[in-house]
Design a protein around this motif. Structure first.
Motif, PDB file in Angstrom:
ATOM      1  N   THR A 299      -9.630  -0.657  -3.138  1.00  0.00           N
ATOM      2  CA  THR A 299     -10.531  -1.789  -3.355  1.00  0.00           C
ATOM      3  C   THR A 299     -10.832  -2.463  -2.029  1.00  0.00           C
ATOM      4  OG1 THR A 299      -9.513  -2.162  -5.507  1.00  0.00           O
ATOM      5  CG2 THR A 299     -10.839  -3.955  -4.601  1.00  0.00           C
TER       6      THR A 299
ATOM      7  N   TYR B  66       2.124   1.676  -3.512  1.00  0.00           N
ATOM      8  CA  TYR B  66       1.064   2.232  -4.364  1.00  0.00           C
ATOM      9  C   TYR B  66       0.935   3.741  -4.130  1.00  0.00           C
ATOM     10  CZ  TYR B  66      -0.738  -2.551  -5.218  1.00  0.00           C
ATOM     11  OH  TYR B  66      -0.892  -3.860  -5.567  1.00  0.00           O
TER      12      TYR B  66
ATOM     13  N   ASP C 239      -4.345   1.272  -2.634  1.00  0.00           N
ATOM     14  CA  ASP C 239      -5.477   0.631  -3.308  1.00  0.00           C
ATOM     15  C   ASP C 239      -6.709   0.700  -2.413  1.00  0.00           C
ATOM     16  OD1 ASP C 239      -7.306  -1.038  -4.597  1.00  0.00           O
ATOM     17  OD2 ASP C 239      -5.881  -2.661  -4.905  1.00  0.00           O
TER      18      ASP C 239
ATOM     19  N   SER D 151      -5.724   2.972 -15.037  1.00  0.00           N
ATOM     20  CA  SER D 151      -6.028   1.560 -14.812  1.00  0.00           C
ATOM     21  C   SER D 151      -5.847   0.747 -16.080  1.00  0.00           C
ATOM     22  CB  SER D 151      -7.468   1.421 -14.311  1.00  0.00           C
ATOM     23  OG  SER D 151      -7.822   0.059 -14.225  1.00  0.00           O
TER      24      SER D 151
ATOM     25  N   TYR E 209     -11.456   0.329 -10.021  1.00  0.00           N
ATOM     26  CA  TYR E 209     -10.748   1.346 -10.795  1.00  0.00           C
ATOM     27  C   TYR E 209     -11.094   1.347 -12.289  1.00  0.00           C
ATOM     28  CZ  TYR E 209      -7.953   2.205  -6.654  1.00  0.00           C
ATOM     29  OH  TYR E 209      -7.558   2.533  -5.383  1.00  0.00           O
TER      30      TYR E 209
ATOM     31  N   GLN F 206       0.837  -1.205   0.000  1.00  0.00           N
ATOM     32  CA  GLN F 206       0.000   0.000   0.000  1.00  0.00           C
ATOM     33  C   GLN F 206       0.870   1.253   0.000  1.00  0.00           C
ATOM     34  OE1 GLN F 206      -2.824  -0.257  -0.984  1.00  0.00           O
ATOM     35  NE2 GLN F 206      -4.282  -1.166   0.387  1.00  0.00           N
TER      36      GLN F 206
END
Length: 158
Positions: A35, A24, A33, A151, A145, A21
């Motif tokens: 999600t 990212y 992320d 993406s 995304y 993370q």
């Protein structure tokens, strides 16, 4: 290298998830992320989560897949969605991600999934290169995304 099935909320999984993370966030500047993932997403028969440990029993790579079927986010029946592929920086370039990916594909195939799908981004060119070299092809965008310009979604029949 020793691959072990672990729960998504296992302490080593949490540690490596925090690292991915942070990476990212560094690459995209968006906090990581977003999600939604639940530990139950990766419990058999609906998925699995693996950690690779080195000879000193240090967790050095992760990856998982979760069952997806036709939904309003663009998935198709029979999908296995790849999540949280990550290799710690000092272990990169040794083929570990490729081995993790193969293990996850085999597990999803054994669970009856028809294709592996994944979402990555334009600021992860090494991930895109890995997936393409392993037979993944661009597919219709899906998931959280799917409307983001950076993406990129890929799929491979199992």
């Amino acid at each position: 290298m020793n691959f072990r099935r672990v729960p998504f909320d296992h302490p080593d999984a949490v540690k490596l998830n925090d690292e991915v993370q942070a990476e990212y966030h560094e690459r995209y500047g968006d906090g990581g992320d977003a999600t939604e993932l639940d530990p139950s997403d990766f419990q058999a028969p609906n998925g699995t989560y693996l950690i690779a440990y080195d000879e000193a029993d240090r967790p050095v790579a992760t990856g998982g897949w979760r069952r997806q079927d036709a939904n309003d986010e663009g998935n198709e029946d029979g999908d296995a969605e790849l999540k949280r592929m990550y290799v710690v920086a000092d272990m990169r370039g040794r083929g570990l991600a490729r081995r993790m990916l193969a293990a996850l594909e085999e597990d999803a195939r054994a669970a009856g999934r028809a294709r592996m799908v994944l979402e990555t981004g334009t600021k992860q060119p090494e991930a895109i290169a890995l997936y393409e070299s392993c037979g993944y092809e661009p597919c219709v965008k899906f998931g959280y995304y799917r409307f983001h310009e950076d993406s990129r979604c890929f799929a491979k029949g199992l």
